[in-house]
Design an enzyme around this catalytic site. Structure first.
Site, mmCIF file in Angstrom:
data_model
loop_
_atom_site.group_PDB
_atom_site.id
_atom_site.type_symbol
_atom_site.label_atom_id
_atom_site.label_comp_id
_atom_site.label_asym_id
_atom_site.label_seq_id
_atom_site.Cartn_x
_atom_site.Cartn_y
_atom_site.Cartn_z
ATOM 1 N N LYS A 193 4.365 16.238 44.680
ATOM 2 C CA LYS A 193 3.024 15.902 45.145
ATOM 3 C C LYS A 193 2.024 16.375 44.102
ATOM 4 O O LYS A 193 1.689 17.551 44.019
ATOM 5 C CB LYS A 193 2.738 16.560 46.498
ATOM 6 C CG LYS A 193 1.825 15.764 47.430
ATOM 7 C CD LYS A 193 0.407 15.588 46.929
ATOM 8 C CE LYS A 193 -0.436 16.812 47.162
ATOM 9 N NZ LYS A 193 -1.868 16.574 46.729
ATOM 10 N N GLY A 246 -1.291 26.680 42.584
ATOM 11 C CA GLY A 246 -2.633 26.329 43.013
ATOM 12 C C GLY A 246 -3.350 27.559 43.527
ATOM 13 O O GLY A 246 -3.013 28.700 43.185
ATOM 14 N N GLY A 251 -1.944 28.582 49.005
ATOM 15 C CA GLY A 251 -0.647 29.237 49.005
ATOM 16 C C GLY A 251 -0.355 29.908 50.338
ATOM 17 O O GLY A 251 0.765 29.852 50.866
ATOM 18 N N GLU A 269 2.807 30.300 42.859
ATOM 19 C CA GLU A 269 2.076 30.787 41.671
ATOM 20 C C GLU A 269 0.623 30.442 41.927
ATOM 21 O O GLU A 269 0.212 29.289 41.820
ATOM 22 C CB GLU A 269 2.610 30.122 40.396
ATOM 23 C CG GLU A 269 2.109 30.800 39.123
ATOM 24 C CD GLU A 269 0.851 30.182 38.566
ATOM 25 O OE1 GLU A 269 -0.241 30.750 38.837
ATOM 26 O OE2 GLU A 269 0.942 29.167 37.871
ATOM 27 N N CYS A 304 -5.081 29.359 35.417
ATOM 28 C CA CYS A 304 -4.856 30.382 36.434
ATOM 29 C C CYS A 304 -4.820 31.783 35.832
ATOM 30 O O CYS A 304 -5.204 32.756 36.475
ATOM 31 C CB CYS A 304 -3.574 30.090 37.203
ATOM 32 S SG CYS A 304 -2.127 29.879 36.160
ATOM 33 N N GLU A 402 -11.815 34.212 41.868
ATOM 34 C CA GLU A 402 -11.406 33.246 40.851
ATOM 35 C C GLU A 402 -12.420 32.103 40.812
ATOM 36 O O GLU A 402 -12.634 31.415 41.808
ATOM 37 C CB GLU A 402 -10.013 32.706 41.158
ATOM 38 C CG GLU A 402 -9.496 31.793 40.061
ATOM 39 C CD GLU A 402 -8.083 31.300 40.325
ATOM 40 O OE1 GLU A 402 -7.273 31.270 39.387
ATOM 41 O OE2 GLU A 402 -7.788 30.952 41.487
#
Length: 499
Positions: A193, A246, A251, A269, A304, A402
């Protein structure tokens, strides 16, 4: 010019001639979404709609999972000799290289990535990663346990079955391969996906995999919205594992989905707020300044592991910061299909708006040394230039959350101990960097930093041979290296009594 030798004009011609796959790939063929709904995928550099791509939903996920389960159950892939699987995957690596310009353009158009990066780094890296894993197929072994006489205990690694791989938009093709290569080489069937912002290269990759000889159903691609198609994969009772790269909030949703469904394995991750720690023993501040800028402004900060916090000893802070600001001020966002451009747009106007909101928040938390919301002459609002904030408190939002954009938070410290404490004061633990001319100090500090990868006198050190992943809310499990194969296999003991 790039490593391919193409000019901006040539890249634009290649882009104009590129066609887009716009349907789901299920069971070895392109198919429409059951609902027949479509969603636009947009070039953030121009605002142009590239294609109306099939908008997959729960029905399409059911079809894709069923195709993957059938492929796994009849062992059309898992039952092949490892050397045979290797040959197919090596052919796919060759096809990626043969179609490198097209794949580079797809990710550049779809995600606003620099063609200089997609052509020289992302696509060659994708092929190299696949080749590396393909070569492991007939070079990994099981174990024999140290049992007593008359007993033979064989320990093998078996493929899990159906793996759902949900990947982000910042490195669309390469992140997909981080998941696909170890999953496929170990015999699994996969439903991929891609991010809704960047589906095009995944669809082309599936077609190339078919040309390479990958059996139908072994790789399926469902494009669609994360809260719909992604959620359906997370909740699906016939998916054995989810591997996700992502954001941390998403997550956490996949962990919830696993608990609500079949307790599938989930490998994450997720986010990061990586610290770039500069200590007082640094003679070459030019090299450090180059590393700082690379660590936060590469891919417009959409990484990331971006080194978005500069934790720097006050004895060198002013001099270093002046060099960082001088370099950052020369960065002009521009056309991503021009090899001379060093920063392109963000992936979407929505993401750019989010970054600008953080810049506005930062104005109340630190001293803005560089940054302007407007990029002159930009054809869309997806362009955001570098922003550098000084005197940022460690508790500030721009130092803890983030941002996923070209925003650097500078935090001054007075000692090595304070630097470690500030760097570790984060819910994330994906990566960190340490700069010091004192090897003892560098080793000492690297050992104290809680991060999955610590780069010493460099930033974001990465290779297919080394594991990548983090601690805390950066997730668990590792991509890359032989260790990644552990996520997609289960240990099985076969005990034979013969005496």
């Amino acid at each position: 010019m790039t490593s391919t030798g193409h000019t901006a004009e040539q890249w634009h011609k290649i882009a104009a001639a590129t066609t887009f796959r716009d349907r789901l790939w299920i069971g070895g063929e392109f198919v429409d979404a059951r609902s027949e709904r479509r969603r636009p995928t947009v070039d953030p550099a121009t605002g142009r709609v590239l294609a109306e791509v099939a908008d997959g939903d729960e029905q399409d996920v059911d079809r894709a999972v069923a195709a993957a389960r059938a492929a796994f159950a009849d062992r059309r892939w898992a039952g092949r000799a490892p050397a045979a699987r290797k040959k197919v995957l090596l052919r796919l690596a060759d096809l990626i290289r043969a179609n490198a310009d097209e794949l580079a353009v797809l990710d550049s158009l779809d995600a606003g990535k620099l063609i200089a990066d997609t052509s020289a780094v992302d696509v060659p890296g994708t092929a190299a990663i696949l080749q590396w894993y393909a070569e492991t197929a007939d070079k990994t072994y099981g174990e024999i346990a140290p049992t007593g006489s008359g007993d033979l205990a064989l320990v093998s690694r078996e493929p899990l079955g159906v793996v759902a791989a949900v990947v982000p938009w910042n490195y669309p093709l390469e992140m997909a391969m981080w998941k696909l290569a170890p999953a496929l080489v170990t015999g699994n069937a996969v439903v991929l996906k891609p991010a809704e912002e960047s589906p095009l290269s995944a669809l082309r990759l599936a077609e190339l995999a078919d040309q390479a000889g990958l059996p139908p159903g072994v790789l399926n691609v469902v494009t669609g919205d994360g809260p719909v198609a992604g959620k359906a994969l997370g909740l699906h009772p016939d998916v054995d594992a989810v591997t996700f790269t992502g954001s941390t909030p998403v997550g956490k949703l996949f962990l919830e989905y696993a608990g609500r469904s079949n307790m599938k394995q989930v490998w994450l991750e997720c986010g990061g707020k990586s610290a770039n720690v500069v200590l007082d023993c640094n003679a070459d501040l030019d090299a450090v300044a180059n590393g700082v800028c690379f660590g936060i402004f590469t891919n417009a900060g959409q990484v990331c592991s971006a080194n978005s916090r500069l934790v720097v000893h006050r004895s060198v802070k002013d001099e270093l910061l002046a060099e960082v600001v001088k370099r950052a001020a020369k960065i002009r966002p521009g056309d991503p299909l021009d090899p001379a451009t060093v920063m392109g747009p963000l992936v979407s106007e929505r993401q750019a708006d989010r970054v600008r909101e953080y810049i506005e928040i930062g104005r109340g938390e630190g001293l803005l040394r560089l940054g302007d919301d407007a990029v002159d002459g930009a054809p869309t609002t997806a362009y955001v230039g570098p922003a550098v904030f000084d005197d940022v408190p460690p508790t500030a939002r721009i130092a803890r959350e983030e941002i996923f954009g070209p925003v650097l938070a500078v935090i001054g410290v007075d000692s090595e101990e304070e630097a470690v404490a500030v760097a570790n004061d984060s819910p994330f633990g994906l990566a960190a960097s340490v700069w010091s001319d004192d090897l003892r100090q560098a080793h000492r500090v690297a050992g104290l930093l809680r991060a999955g990868t610590v780069s010493v006198n460099t930033v974001d050190a990465l290779d297919v041979t080394t594991p990548f992943g983090g601690f805390g809310q950066s997730g668990f499990g590792r991509d890359l290296s032989l260790h990644a194969m552990e996520k997609f296999t289960a240990l099985k003991t076969t005990w034979v009594k013969y005496g």
